[in-house]
Design an enzyme around this catalytic site. Structure first.
Site, PDB file in Angstrom:
ATOM      1  N   ARG A   1       0.852  -1.210   0.000  1.00 10.96           N
ATOM      2  CA  ARG A   1       0.000   0.000   0.000  1.00 10.96           C
ATOM      3  C   ARG A   1       0.870   1.236   0.000  1.00 10.96           C
ATOM      4  NH1 ARG A   1      -4.623   0.702  -1.701  1.00 10.96           N
ATOM      5  NH2 ARG A   1      -5.460  -1.011  -0.452  1.00 10.96           N
TER       6      ARG A   1
ATOM      7  N   GLN B   1      -7.860  -7.208  -8.991  1.00 13.80           N
ATOM      8  CA  GLN B   1      -7.793  -5.740  -9.104  1.00 13.80           C
ATOM      9  C   GLN B   1      -6.398  -5.310  -9.526  1.00 13.80           C
ATOM     10  OE1 GLN B   1      -9.772  -3.086  -8.608  1.00 13.80           O
ATOM     11  NE2 GLN B   1      -8.809  -1.567  -7.287  1.00 13.80           N
TER      12      GLN B   1
ATOM     13  N   ARG C   1       1.812  -6.667  -9.702  1.00 14.99           N
ATOM     14  CA  ARG C   1       2.203  -6.076  -8.400  1.00 14.99           C
ATOM     15  C   ARG C   1       2.157  -7.098  -7.260  1.00 14.99           C
ATOM     16  NH1 ARG C   1      -2.913  -2.462  -6.223  1.00 14.99           N
ATOM     17  NH2 ARG C   1      -4.444  -4.160  -6.262  1.00 14.99           N
TER      18      ARG C   1
ATOM     19  N   HIS D   1       0.845   3.302 -10.479  1.00 15.19           N
ATOM     20  CA  HIS D   1      -0.132   3.776  -9.495  1.00 15.19           C
ATOM     21  C   HIS D   1       0.589   4.542  -8.369  1.00 15.19           C
ATOM     22  CE1 HIS D   1      -3.409   3.636  -6.582  1.00 15.19           C
ATOM     23  NE2 HIS D   1      -4.166   2.943  -7.382  1.00 15.19           N
TER      24      HIS D   1
ATOM     25  N   ASP E   1     -13.595   6.093 -10.157  1.00 15.02           N
ATOM     26  CA  ASP E   1     -12.258   6.468 -10.611  1.00 15.02           C
ATOM     27  C   ASP E   1     -12.412   7.576 -11.619  1.00 15.02           C
ATOM     28  OD1 ASP E   1     -10.611   3.235 -10.581  1.00 15.02           O
ATOM     29  OD2 ASP E   1     -10.729   4.872  -9.146  1.00 15.02           O
TER      30      ASP E   1
ATOM     31  N   GLU F   1      -1.876   8.712 -11.125  1.00 12.23           N
ATOM     32  CA  GLU F   1      -1.461   7.487 -11.816  1.00 12.23           C
ATOM     33  C   GLU F   1      -1.364   7.722 -13.316  1.00 12.23           C
ATOM     34  OE1 GLU F   1      -4.662   4.984 -10.403  1.00 12.23           O
ATOM     35  OE2 GLU F   1      -4.532   6.093  -8.535  1.00 12.23           O
TER      36      GLU F   1
HETATM   37  O1  TA6 Z   1      -6.600   4.658  -7.812  1.00  9.88           O
HETATM   38  C1  TA6 Z   1      -7.516   4.029  -8.620  1.00  9.88           C
HETATM   39  C2  TA6 Z   1      -8.115   2.820  -7.903  1.00  9.88           C
HETATM   40  O2  TA6 Z   1      -8.754   1.985  -8.842  1.00  9.88           O
HETATM   41  C3  TA6 Z   1      -9.093   3.278  -6.801  1.00  9.88           C
HETATM   42  O3  TA6 Z   1     -10.451   3.154  -7.200  1.00  9.88           O
HETATM   43  C4  TA6 Z   1      -8.769   2.356  -5.633  1.00  9.88           C
HETATM   44  O4  TA6 Z   1      -9.414   1.111  -5.772  1.00  9.88           O
HETATM   45  C5  TA6 Z   1      -7.248   2.281  -5.801  1.00  9.88           C
HETATM   46  O5  TA6 Z   1      -7.076   2.059  -7.206  1.00  9.88           O
HETATM   47  C6  TA6 Z   1      -6.567   1.287  -4.899  1.00  9.88           C
HETATM   48  O6  TA6 Z   1      -6.786  -0.019  -5.379  1.00  9.88           O
HETATM   49  P1  TA6 Z   1      -6.088  -1.220  -4.518  1.00  9.88           P
HETATM   50  O7  TA6 Z   1      -6.455  -2.457  -5.253  1.00  9.88           O
HETATM   51  O8  TA6 Z   1      -4.613  -0.962  -4.499  1.00  9.88           O
HETATM   52  O9  TA6 Z   1      -6.680  -1.101  -3.129  1.00  9.88           O
END
Ligand code: TA6
Length: 324
Positions: free
Chosen positions: A58, A76, A81, A159, A232, A291
């Protein structure tokens, strides 16, 4: 030459590598630190970050590949990563405009497991460079190494979590007056496949020459979005140079990018911050995700083709930020 641990293996490397390797985790190919000449940390990493699978770290600069966000079968932001990368000891020549000697080359290739969920062979080479003036450069080269002639399509983002003194006093330049592409993901229901499902998206243009922050995810939430939704704000076809002004620190982050037409702006704000186990309740006040990304127009590579995406970060005194 210096002795450094790469993972748990003691290795001797040229000393400038030691500095770089102290900034990069092989887990995720993840840059977790970028300091200025005064030793001040410029990236945000949560005090509750988890530095091992299955969570992505994080903070710092997570690499989103082979997808940004979460549609289809991948997790996601894709799996890059969440994988262990290797030091690339034999990279092909890297045409770069930096004369810096302080860089490290990492490489990621799909495991058998990865090929089951994303059946495409690739080589992802990442070079992390510390420039002479303290700039931080990330250059990604992704090559389709499919032998059966299959092309593949992906989306991508660096990111980046920037450390800011107070999100409520910061602002971004270089994004306004751009078409804004808001992807509303409704949690719990079937996730919208936002690349192919444009009708579910709102497009509108930001007003004003700077963007400030007062709520989750983004500046000026125009969408009346229930708490259960993610928003987003994806800025399309943004300039190759974007600036983030930190009033209190009298500092401007300048982001230069190639091959990354879009930009995503995110801050979880208070409610989402409290809901994240790897994020401190108040930490949202001191971070901003800007990002650099290729999201709206996914990238397709034929076998043998290579894509490059580069971002260069610098931190300059605030006088820079007159919205140039
Ligand atoms: O920053 C864009 C995004 O898609 C946000 O909507 C939020 O979900 C962030 O990424 C963090 O995602 P993560 O999977 O790292 O918690």
């Amino acid at each position: 030459r210096c002795n450094v641990f790469i993972g748990d293996i003691l290795t001797t490397l040229p000393c400038f590598l030691e500095q770089i390797l102290s900034m990069v985790y092989l887990y995720g190919g993840h840059v977790t630190s970028w300091k200025n000449d005064h030793g001040e940390e410029l990236l945000f990493v949560s005090s509750k970050a988890i530095f091992k699978p299955p969570k992505a770290i994080r903070g710092g600069i997570p690499i989103c590949f082979p997808q940004f966000s979460n549609h289809g079968s991948l997790e996601q932001h894709g799996f890059a990563r969440n994988r262990f990368w290797s030091i690339d000891t034999d990279p092909p020549p890297f045409p770069t405009n930096s004369s810096s000697k302080a860089f490290v080359d990492l490489i990621l290739k799909p495991s058998e497991e990865d090929l089951k969920i994303w059946p495409h062979s690739f080589e992802f080479r990442l070079r992390v460079t510390l420039g002479p003036g303290g700039d931080l450069m990330l250059t990604s080269r992704i090559r389709n190494t499919n032998v059966e002639g299959k092309p593949f399509t992906f989306t991508f983002a660096y990111h980046t979590y920037f450390s800011v003194s107070d999100i409520r006093k910061g602002c971004c330049f270089g994004l306004a007056y751009l078409l804004l592409f808001s992807e509303v993901r409704v949690e719990g229901l079937e996730t919208l496949d936002y690349l192919d499902n444009l009708k579910n998206k709102e497009r509108f243009t930001e007003q004003g020459d700077a963007i400030t922050f007062e709520s989750e995810a983004s500046p000026g939430n125009h969408l009346l979005v229930p708490d259960s939704c993610y928003v987003d704000k994806i800025y399309l076809s943004t300039p190759t140079k974007i600036a983030i002004l930190d009033h209190e620190k009298k500092r401007t982050f300048v982001i230069r990018k190639d091959g990354l037409p879009d930009a995503v702006v995110w801050n979880p704000w208070d409610k989402k911050a409290k809901a994240m186990a790897d994020f401190g309740d108040d930490e949202y006040k001191h971070m901003l995700c800007m990002e650099t990304a290729a999201v709206e127009k996914a990238i397709t590579l034929k076998p043998g083709e290579e894509w490059r995406g580069r971002q260069e970060l610098s931190a300059v005194p605030s006088s820079y930020c007159s919205g140039q």
